[in-house]
Design a protein around this motif. Structure first.
Motif, PDB file in Angstrom:
ATOM      1  N   UNK A   5      12.005   4.075  -4.451  1.00 24.29           N
ATOM      2  CA  UNK A   5      10.914   4.818  -3.831  1.00 24.29           C
ATOM      3  C   UNK A   5       9.671   3.922  -3.866  1.00 24.29           C
ATOM      4  N   UNK A   6       9.258   3.460  -2.690  1.00 20.72           N
ATOM      5  CA  UNK A   6       8.028   2.693  -2.591  1.00 20.72           C
ATOM      6  C   UNK A   6       6.834   3.615  -2.437  1.00 20.72           C
ATOM      7  N   UNK A   7       5.651   3.037  -2.428  1.00 24.87           N
ATOM      8  CA  UNK A   7       4.401   3.792  -2.315  1.00 24.87           C
ATOM      9  C   UNK A   7       3.889   3.690  -0.880  1.00 24.87           C
ATOM     10  N   UNK A   8       3.652   4.828  -0.230  1.00 25.67           N
ATOM     11  CA  UNK A   8       3.234   4.794   1.164  1.00 25.67           C
ATOM     12  C   UNK A   8       1.911   4.064   1.366  1.00 25.67           C
ATOM     13  N   UNK A   9       1.046   4.050   0.354  1.00 29.32           N
ATOM     14  CA  UNK A   9      -0.243   3.373   0.485  1.00 29.32           C
ATOM     15  C   UNK A   9      -0.138   1.858   0.312  1.00 29.32           C
ATOM     16  N   UNK A  10       0.959   1.393  -0.266  1.00 22.63           N
ATOM     17  CA  UNK A  10       1.199  -0.037  -0.466  1.00 22.63           C
ATOM     18  C   UNK A  10       2.707  -0.272  -0.485  1.00 22.63           C
ATOM     19  N   UNK A  11       3.346  -0.164   0.668  1.00 21.18           N
ATOM     20  CA  UNK A  11       4.808  -0.125   0.717  1.00 21.18           C
ATOM     21  C   UNK A  11       5.508  -1.439   0.367  1.00 21.18           C
ATOM     22  N   UNK A  12       4.879  -2.587   0.686  1.00 26.22           N
ATOM     23  CA  UNK A  12       5.450  -3.894   0.334  1.00 26.22           C
ATOM     24  C   UNK A  12       6.945  -3.977   0.663  1.00 26.22           C
ATOM     25  N   UNK A  58       9.775   5.995   0.945  1.00 25.66           N
ATOM     26  CA  UNK A  58       8.404   5.917   0.448  1.00 25.66           C
ATOM     27  C   UNK A  58       7.847   7.301   0.163  1.00 25.66           C
ATOM     28  N   UNK A  59       7.093   7.393  -0.924  1.00 28.27           N
ATOM     29  CA  UNK A  59       6.305   8.577  -1.279  1.00 28.27           C
ATOM     30  C   UNK A  59       4.856   8.137  -1.466  1.00 28.27           C
ATOM     31  N   UNK A  60       3.919   9.066  -1.319  1.00 26.40           N
ATOM     32  CA  UNK A  60       2.542   8.788  -1.717  1.00 26.40           C
ATOM     33  C   UNK A  60       2.429   9.077  -3.210  1.00 26.40           C
ATOM     34  N   UNK A  61       2.693   8.064  -3.998  1.00 26.79           N
ATOM     35  CA  UNK A  61       2.757   8.240  -5.444  1.00 26.79           C
ATOM     36  C   UNK A  61       1.466   8.713  -6.067  1.00 26.79           C
ATOM     37  N   UNK A  62       0.336   8.333  -5.475  1.00 22.44           N
ATOM     38  CA  UNK A  62      -0.953   8.736  -6.024  1.00 22.44           C
ATOM     39  C   UNK A  62      -1.228  10.204  -5.744  1.00 22.44           C
ATOM     40  N   UNK A  63      -1.057  10.617  -4.496  1.00 21.78           N
ATOM     41  CA  UNK A  63      -1.323  12.009  -4.125  1.00 21.78           C
ATOM     42  C   UNK A  63      -0.398  12.975  -4.855  1.00 21.78           C
ATOM     43  N   UNK A  98       4.241   6.055 -10.774  1.00 23.14           N
ATOM     44  CA  UNK A  98       4.029   4.787 -10.072  1.00 23.14           C
ATOM     45  C   UNK A  98       2.663   4.706  -9.403  1.00 23.14           C
ATOM     46  N   UNK A  99       1.940   5.832  -9.334  1.00 26.17           N
ATOM     47  CA  UNK A  99       0.622   5.828  -8.725  1.00 26.17           C
ATOM     48  C   UNK A  99      -0.521   5.696  -9.702  1.00 26.17           C
ATOM     49  N   UNK A 100      -0.239   5.465 -10.984  1.00 24.46           N
ATOM     50  CA  UNK A 100      -1.313   5.530 -11.982  1.00 24.46           C
ATOM     51  C   UNK A 100      -2.120   4.243 -12.138  1.00 24.46           C
ATOM     52  N   UNK A 112       4.394  -1.825  -6.430  1.00 23.87           N
ATOM     53  CA  UNK A 112       4.934  -0.734  -7.244  1.00 23.87           C
ATOM     54  C   UNK A 112       6.236  -0.240  -6.637  1.00 23.87           C
ATOM     55  N   UNK A 113       7.133   0.192  -7.501  1.00 26.93           N
ATOM     56  CA  UNK A 113       8.364   0.812  -7.032  1.00 26.93           C
ATOM     57  C   UNK A 113       8.905   1.712  -8.121  1.00 26.93           C
ATOM     58  N   UNK A 114       9.582   2.768  -7.681  1.00 24.27           N
ATOM     59  CA  UNK A 114      10.308   3.654  -8.590  1.00 24.27           C
ATOM     60  C   UNK A 114      11.789   3.505  -8.308  1.00 24.27           C
ATOM     61  N   UNK A 115      12.553   3.230  -9.346  1.00 21.95           N
ATOM     62  CA  UNK A 115      14.000   3.121  -9.192  1.00 21.95           C
ATOM     63  C   UNK A 115      14.643   4.493  -9.335  1.00 21.95           C
TER      64      UNK A 115
END
Length: 305
Positions: free
Chosen positions: A205-212, A250-255, A260-262, A268-271
């Motif tokens: 799961x990547x972060x939508x704000x910084x998908x990389x 991808x998820x918006x980990x921060x929202x 992973x959004x902290x 960042x990635x979540x396995x």
């Protein structure tokens, strides 16, 4: 797809009495001290071990530990690895420990490394997604968090947030998500669950704000050497989310208040590992977690990130 949850009333959120009823049914099933703390203590000669907080619940007290590389230098980028945000996700905890034991030392040349191997030890012992207050720590990484597990981890990481480059958060998706945790969530919140998909294999799961995407691809490629990557379902999705690329959503980990959004790390990635698959073993789940961390760090070194 599941039976009505035995606690609460349909379409009505739980009250305090329902949460207490749920808590009274939880049982200790394994030992955080024996399984996790004893391993952490064995790293003391090679790494710095820090007790960063204490969780105090009725009849249960848990010290929380961070593992840091000893050759800490402020000019180096910092890597954060977290496990056991959901305590029941076994390979997240033991993958973090295995990375420290077998693989972390050579990377010390390039990075400062912090590992929080078991953020939710009560969840580890009772094989639970929530903490004793029926709160999901992995939806609670935000200011004034209601989850002590999340708040203590954030406070510690924030004190080391200088030059944070990468955060890899280690998780699992299990059959008990459908038999217990998704129904419990729906009952607690008075809603209906519509997602029953459990991917057959490993995914990110990547972060939508910084998908990389190139970074995520490198991680998946390395994991594929040791365990199966989950195929998308017939709708091209994993857990109800459209696929970004093979093995990645991808998820918006921060929202969403995810672990992973902290930080402000750009990578960042979540396995997510599937330990109940026909080809899965406890060891190849752990191997997949370690391969994910190593794939991430090798990519950063190769690209001078």
């Amino acid at each position: 797809m599941s039976k009505p949850y035995p606690i609460g009333e349909a379409n009505k959120p739980w009250q305090a009495s329902h949460k207490q009823q749920w808590l009274s049914q939880q049982q200790i099933k394994r030992s955080y001290t024996n399984d996790v703390v004893t391993q952490i203590q064995q790293f003391a000669d090679s790494f710095t071990i820090i007790e960063y907080g204490m969780l105090e619940y009725a009849q249960h007290t848990y010290p929380l530990f961070a593992i840091k590389t000893k050759d800490w230098q402020d000019h180096k980028p910092t890597i954060l690895v977290t496990g056991g945000v959901h305590g029941y996700e076994t390979s997240g905890v033991h993958g973090a420990l295995a990375f420290v034991r077998d693989s972390a030392k050579p990377y010390e040349t390039h990075f400062n490394i912090i590992v929080l191997p078991c953020i939710s030890p009560w969840g580890y012992e009772t094989i639970n997604r929530w903490n004793p207050d029926a709160i999901d720590p992995n939806r609670s990484f935000y200011k004034n968090s209601p989850a002590n597990e999340s708040r203590l981890a954030m406070d510690f990481v924030q004190a080391h947030n200088h030059n944070m480059l990468c955060h890899v958060d280690l998780h699992e998706t299990t059959d008990t998500d459908n038999s217990e945790f998704r129904p419990a969530l729906a009952a607690r919140d008075g809603i209906e669950n519509h997602n029953w998909n459990i991917p057959d294999g490993f995914y990110l799961v990547g972060h939508t704000q910084k998908p990389q995407p190139d970074f995520q691809k490198a991680v998946i490629t390395n994991v594929a050497k040791v365990t199966q990557i989950a195929p998308a379902d017939e709708a091209g999705k994993l857990i109800g989310v459209p696929l970004e690329q093979f093995g990645v959503i991808n998820y918006d980990g921060t929202a969403l208040g995810l672990c992973m959004g902290m930080t402000d790390a750009p990578y960042v990635t979540t396995t997510e590992v599937y330990p109940d698959g026909a080809a899965a073993t406890p060891q190849n789940c752990i191997d997949g977690q370690v391969a994910a961390v190593k794939g991430a760090l090798d990519y950063l070194i190769e690209h001078n990130a």
